[in-house]
Design a protein around this motif. Structure first.
Motif: not given
Length: 386
Positions: A75-87, A360-371
């Motif tokens: 997941l880390e290596e994929l997200a270094r290039v694109d988060s849609s593919v990683a998610i 793509d970054s902001k949703i990471l503070e929301i999805g699968e449990g907010t901050s």
């Protein structure tokens, strides 16, 4: 116990393989797909052939016999290039397949896991509703037993991988009864794609993750066999809390990848971009910003790997997973902002990867449990009441 953050030869080989795939296969294609809001079917098929969807599952079910650390590395290596593919990978494994592996019957595992591990079929998990996500008591979807069938009515929102051409099932949480104190008993039930009464809406128009599939679902007198129950009746939400604990490690790895990708792109740009007769990277202000970005990504990596190592070792990891998710998602937003600033006006242009990373970054503070939820969990682990 001190953390040895160094990867085993097997994990390092996986990392290099996915790194090459991300740069050679994903990077040349994903920009156009992202702008057209198209799902990356060809990329997903190749990921399936590589075995990425089966990384943490036993070989007897078609998996690769790896562990959660291996999934995080990919997941880390994929997200270094694109988060849609990683998610797409994260949701396909953590939310689509993992509930069946951890809580499903042997028959359910044999039927679904080989196809899910091969990437031939994607699974989704229908938890969130307009008034219910973290608040399980707000669940309105119901499943009533009628003979040897469940009859499901209700709706779900923001469900990843739920409407692609290769989506095979959605595991849905629904109220199946009431406890003595009146609180709902929630169960998890498999609803195969194409079941009569199961409607998948058009894709959302989103700020980011534009090549990821996210939809609203509705259930109108949907009938499935009683045997489609996943785990114990009335334990659906408790089961999903376990899934979320593990999923936070995966999201933390993804967020770390995005943060590192921002560093990668910014270092390259700072060395190439000329202003006032020299590369902008020669300016200490840019160097310090890059140093801070690299520091954040490094610490986020240590965080998710620590949590994953504890999970793999069978040790408690809830607090560490929450810490990793909280910190890495914050870092992803911070690095995306700074990367955009370093790129200047070009950072606002969609042709540059950092523009995609910013979106793509902001949703990471929301999805699968907010901050906020992560802070609540950490405080509970410190001994404070919710």
């Amino acid at each position: 116990m001190p953390l040895d953050h160094r990867l085993t030869p097997e994990h390092e080989e996986l990392r290099r393989t996915v790194e090459a795939f991300a740069h050679d296969v994903v990077a040349p294609k994903i920009g156009d797909l992202y702008e057209r809001h198209e799902f990356p079917y060809e990329i997903v098929r190749e990921m399936g052939r590589m075995g990425l969807f089966g990384l943490p599952f036993p070989e007897e079910y078609g998996g690769m016999g790896g562990d959660y650390l291996a999934l995080g590395i990919a997941l880390e290596e994929l997200a270094r290039v694109d988060s849609s593919v990683a998610i797409t990978l994260e949701a396909g494994v953590s939310l689509g397949a993992m509930p069946l592996y951890l809580f499903g019957t042997e028959e359910q595992k044999r039927e679904w896991l080989p196809k899910l591990c091969a990437g031939e079929v994607l699974g989704a998990f229908g938890l969130t509703e307009p008034g219910a996500g973290s608040d399980a008591g707000g669940t309105r979807t119901t499943a009533v037993r009628d003979g040897d069938e469940w009859v499901i009515n209700g709706s779900k929102c923001f469900i990843t991988n739920s409407g692609t051409d290769i989506t095979g099932l959605v595991t849905v949480t629904a109220v199946t009864g009431r406890k003595a104190d009146g609180r709902p008993e929630i169960s998890s039930i498999i609803v195969p794609s194409g079941t009569p009464g199961f409607t998948v809406a058009a894709p959302y128009s989103k700020v980011g993750w534009n090549s990821s599939d996210t939809r609203e679902l509705s259930f109108d007198e949907v009938r499935v066999p009683v045997a489609n129950l996943v785990g114990q009746e009335g334990r659906g939400y408790a089961q999903f809390l376990r899934i979320l604990d593990e999923g936070r490690i995966a999201i933390a790895a993804l967020a770390t990848g995005l943060a590192q990708g921002c560093v990668d792109e910014s270092v390259k740009y700072a060395k190439e971009r000329q202003a006032f007769g020299k590369a902008i990277g020669d300016n200490q202000a840019i160097q310090f910003k890059l140093a801070d970005m690299e520091t954040r990504a490094h610490m986020a990596r240590l965080g998710w790997r620590d949590a994953a190592s504890r999970l793999v070792a069978g040790e408690p990891f809830k607090k560490e997973a929450a810490i990793a998710k909280l910190y890495s998602s914050t870092v992803a937003v911070d690095n995306a902002r700074d990367a955009t600033q370093i790129h200047g006006g070009y950072g606002f242009m969609n042709e540059y990867p950092v523009a995609r990373m910013w979106r793509d970054s902001k949703i990471l503070e929301i999805g699968e449990g907010t901050s906020e939820v992560q802070r609540m969990l950490i405080a509970r682990e410190l001994g404070f009441a919710g």
